[in-house]
Design an enzyme around this catalytic site. Structure first.
Site, PDB file in Angstrom:
ATOM      1  N   ASP A  32       0.868  -1.169   0.000  1.00  0.00           N
ATOM      2  CA  ASP A  32       0.000   0.000   0.000  1.00  0.00           C
ATOM      3  C   ASP A  32       0.912   1.228   0.000  1.00  0.00           C
ATOM      4  O   ASP A  32       2.112   1.135   0.255  1.00  0.00           O
ATOM      5  CB  ASP A  32      -0.961  -0.016   1.202  1.00  0.00           C
ATOM      6  CG  ASP A  32      -2.183   0.889   0.960  1.00  0.00           C
ATOM      7  OD1 ASP A  32      -2.099   1.805   0.104  1.00  0.00           O
ATOM      8  OD2 ASP A  32      -3.209   0.700   1.629  1.00  0.00           O
TER       9      ASP A  32
HETATM   10  C1  NOJ Z   1      -4.183   3.890   0.160  1.00  0.00           C
HETATM   11  C2  NOJ Z   1      -5.311   2.899   0.144  1.00  0.00           C
HETATM   12  O1  NOJ Z   1      -5.312   2.175   1.344  1.00  0.00           O
HETATM   13  C3  NOJ Z   1      -5.254   1.932  -1.027  1.00  0.00           C
HETATM   14  O2  NOJ Z   1      -6.409   1.151  -1.042  1.00  0.00           O
HETATM   15  C4  NOJ Z   1      -5.075   2.701  -2.319  1.00  0.00           C
HETATM   16  O3  NOJ Z   1      -5.092   1.839  -3.425  1.00  0.00           O
HETATM   17  C5  NOJ Z   1      -3.794   3.500  -2.233  1.00  0.00           C
HETATM   18  N1  NOJ Z   1      -3.869   4.438  -1.127  1.00  0.00           N
HETATM   19  C6  NOJ Z   1      -3.487   4.270  -3.505  1.00  0.00           C
HETATM   20  O4  NOJ Z   1      -4.354   5.349  -3.608  1.00  0.00           O
END
Ligand code: NOJ
Length: 668
Positions: A239
């Protein structure tokens, strides 16, 4: 081709990856293992540059749970995943995935950051709208269907967020303290389905820690469970900002850092050079990415999309509307208050009906909507010019009551916004909305409540409302879909995929130690008793049980029997469903497995379901395959699943609390 033998389409993805890997320098390999920041392209949220020398295409990663995210324009805002999952119709999820995949592809995205498949453990979770519900089996069925849809449309899908991502509070530091059996039986299954039933290309490791170790460097999660146990052959990306180390992450099984190169750029190169990460480990990371890129055809199809392209279409808008209708759950309908009477003035009350309607959730999944049809606009359009529709924003309770009194029926709209980054503080409707509903219901006995929420809310006014419709976050077609259901053009097809509790404290995670945690530890002490399993164990009746939802018509289940198929624990439930009412509608037949007491499992657990649409008087004989794991337990001593012998019961009905028919299976 001679110079680039990996471009030979006749070879398998694995072979092609191997050939390409051999041609790559260390720097070229490292370049594939992290994103670049700032991104050299417009749009998206992650970018891995291509390699012109070798013909490797760039990876363009974009969010998209309910439509293309990251500020894209001209993309359809679909209903939230939770809304679509409430249809209990995997075919609809497959179509949803196709629409999402096509629009992302049109935008040039080749890695789609979704779906979110985590089980809802905490009813206040700020991302519950983004996933499917509280049951591992249901989430798995929906995840597999959506992922197949996405990957059939072009992009590689990315199952989010692995693992134990069940709260937003303190999410960058929170530590989920959870036993192995609970992990395996409750939180892993949606990912198992994503891997084994849908062959998802990538997985995103989560921000949180599991048992003290960050997800993205947790060998137990990434290596033992995901690769060895589930047989995952795709790649794991972190993430955004969830990578915390170089060698420990690489050795644990993290393949790609996002969005930048803090740990997987120069630091990874040094780690390889000094032996902290072996050449073989590095090659394995690169191979996993390349193989999926070949499998998904990224080397063979020229990307034609672009971030500024128009991705939305009238067809997608009409899909958005149908999907929103199919997921709406009719929770109460006293005396047939709905569909609305054909005549008489309608009072539409509440900010959520007008300018401030909650049509979607916030955070990285946010979609810039091309438009949003408000409930007020939808109702006005459907009611027609000759019918009086009075609007009151509800700011002043006395004025709202006055408007309600002036109409034959009053419809109050209430919304609870949700966003990634924060949990809801509690389960109440925010602001004065409870008071507003109570005031309107006191003024007009014919009061209908429509909710736009991303999870359960408390309903202190429930006994005074004639009807309650849960419309979730319906997307850009919100008002049209809500009007279609209110006026009876569409049957409210949905059933709850999460329990609505009767009181704030009557939830499985009421203890502070459980949520939001104490000293950073969120203890999963309810263990296997998540969602409806807990209510059953506590002999508590929730406000509305898991699986529940009314229809405008009525159904009868009959002729139930279990049919054993060849193979241990291979069972099919056969049951006939008849539409006994006057209208077309859909029913969801649900099967729950109850294990022998010695297995130490919670009470009945969902192990099969089928959604059927029937015309008045129509009957259909259904065959529900029963999930084999309904007869299995995870054995912590052996770190493996097994099927203990004994008498298992399969109960069939229309919610977790309404299971009138059952039969037993003997596992020898
Ligand atoms: C944080 C989020 O938890 C995740 O689901 C997402 O894909 C990423 N940011 C990228 O925006």
């Amino acid at each position: 081709m001679a110079r680039r033998p990996w471009m030979n389409r006749a070879l398998s993805p694995g072979r092609r990856a191997e050939l390409l890997l051999k041609a790559m320098t260390l720097d070229e390999k490292i370049a594939l293992l992290h994103g670049v920041q700032p991104m050299p392209v417009k749009g998206y949220v992650g970018y891995v540059p291509g390699n012109a020398r070798l013909g490797i295409p760039a990876l363009r990663l974009a969010d998209g749970r309910a439509g293309v995210g990251n500020g894209a324009h001209n993309a359809t805002l679909l209903p939230a995943p939770l809304a679509v999952a409430s249809s209990w119709n995997p075919n609809l999820l497959h179509a949803y995935g196709q629409v999402l995949g096509q629009e992302e592809w049109a935008k040039g995205t080749n890695v789609f950051l979704g779906p979110t498949v985590d089980v809802v453990r905490v009813p206040e979770w700020g991302r519950s709208f983004e996933t499917y519900g509280e049951d591992p089996y249901l989430n798995g069925r929906m995840a597999a269907a959506e992922i197949r849809g996405v990957q059939s449309a072009g992009p590689i899908a990315d199952a989010n967020m692995y693992l134990t991502m069940q709260q937003e509070t303190n999410r960058f530091q929170a530590n989920s303290v959870v036993d192995e059996r609970t992990l395996e039986e409750i939180y892993l299954p949606p990912f198992r389905a994503a891997v084994q039933a849908a062959h998802v290309g990538t997985l995103m490791c989560a921000y949180v820690k599991t048992n003290g170790i960050y997800s993205c460097q947790n060998r137990q999660l990434l290596h033992t469970m995901l690769r060895r146990q589930l047989g995952f052959h795709g790649w794991v990306m972190s993430d955004w900002g969830a990578t915390h180390s170089t060698a420990p992450s690489a050795r644990a099984g993290l393949d790609q850092e996002m969005p930048g190169s803090r740990y997987y750029g120069a630091a990874l190169k040094r780690a390889v050079q000094n032996g902290a990460v072996t050449q073989a480990e590095l090659d394995a990371q690169v191979r996993r990415i390349l193989r999926i890129m070949f499998r998904q055809g990224l080397f063979d199809r020229k990307p034609r999309g672009s971030w500024t392209a128009k991705a939305d279409s009238p067809a997608d808008a009409s899909f958005a509307r149908r999907a929103a209708e199919a997921g709406m759950v009719l929770l109460k309908n006293k005396g047939g208050a709905l569909p609305l009477p054909r005549q008489g003035a309608i009072a539409v009350i509440g900010e959520d009906a007008g300018g401030k309607t909650v049509a979607e959730g916030g955070g990285s999944s946010y979609v810039v909507p091309p438009y949003v049809i408000s409930p007020l606009a939808g109702i006005r359009k459907r009611a027609g010019a000759s019918r009086k529709v009075i609007y009151d924003d509800g700011a002043n309770l006395a004025a709202a009551a006055h408007s309600a009194r002036a109409a034959r029926v009053a419809i109050v709209f209430a919304g609870a916004p949700e966003s990634e980054g924060a949990d809801r503080p509690n389960l109440q409707l925010p602001g004065n909305q409870d008071a507003l509903i109570a005031a309107v219901a006191a003024a007009n006995p014919n009061t209908i409540v429509v909710l736009n929420t991303g999870g359960p809310v408390l309903m202190p006014w429930l006994s005074r409302a004639r009807a309650v419709l849960e419309a979730w976050y319906p997307g850009q077609e919100s008002g049209n879909a809500i009007a279609a259901v209110l006026f009876g053009d569409a049957d409210p097809g949905g059933k709850l995929t999460l329990t609505f509790p009767a009181a704030a404290k009557a939830v499985p995670t009421a203890g502070r130690q459980q949520w939001p945690g104490i000293n950073g530890n969120s203890v999963y002490s309810e263990k296997l008793e998540t969602g409806y399993r807990w209510y059953e164990a506590q002999h508590q009746h929730p406000l509305f049980p898991f699986g529940f939802g009314l229809s405008y018509t009525t159904f009868k289940l009959s002729h139930f029997r279990l049919h054993q198929l060849p193979g241990q624990g291979q069972v099919e439930a056969r049951v006939e469903v008849t539409n006994t009412g006057m209208r077309a509608g859909s029913e969801v037949v649900q099967a729950y497995c109850r294990q022998p007491a010695a297995n130490g499992e919670p009470g009945p657990q969902l192990c099969g379901f089928a959604e059927v649409q029937l015309r008045p008087g129509q009957a259909r004989a259904l065959r529900l395959p029963i999930e084999q794991r309904g007869f299995m337990v995870y054995d912590t001593a052996r770190h493996a699943w097994r099927m203990p012998r004994g008498r298992y019961e399969v109960a069939v009905g229309t919610s977790s609390e309404n299971l009138p028919m059952h039969a037993a299976v003997e596992i020898p």
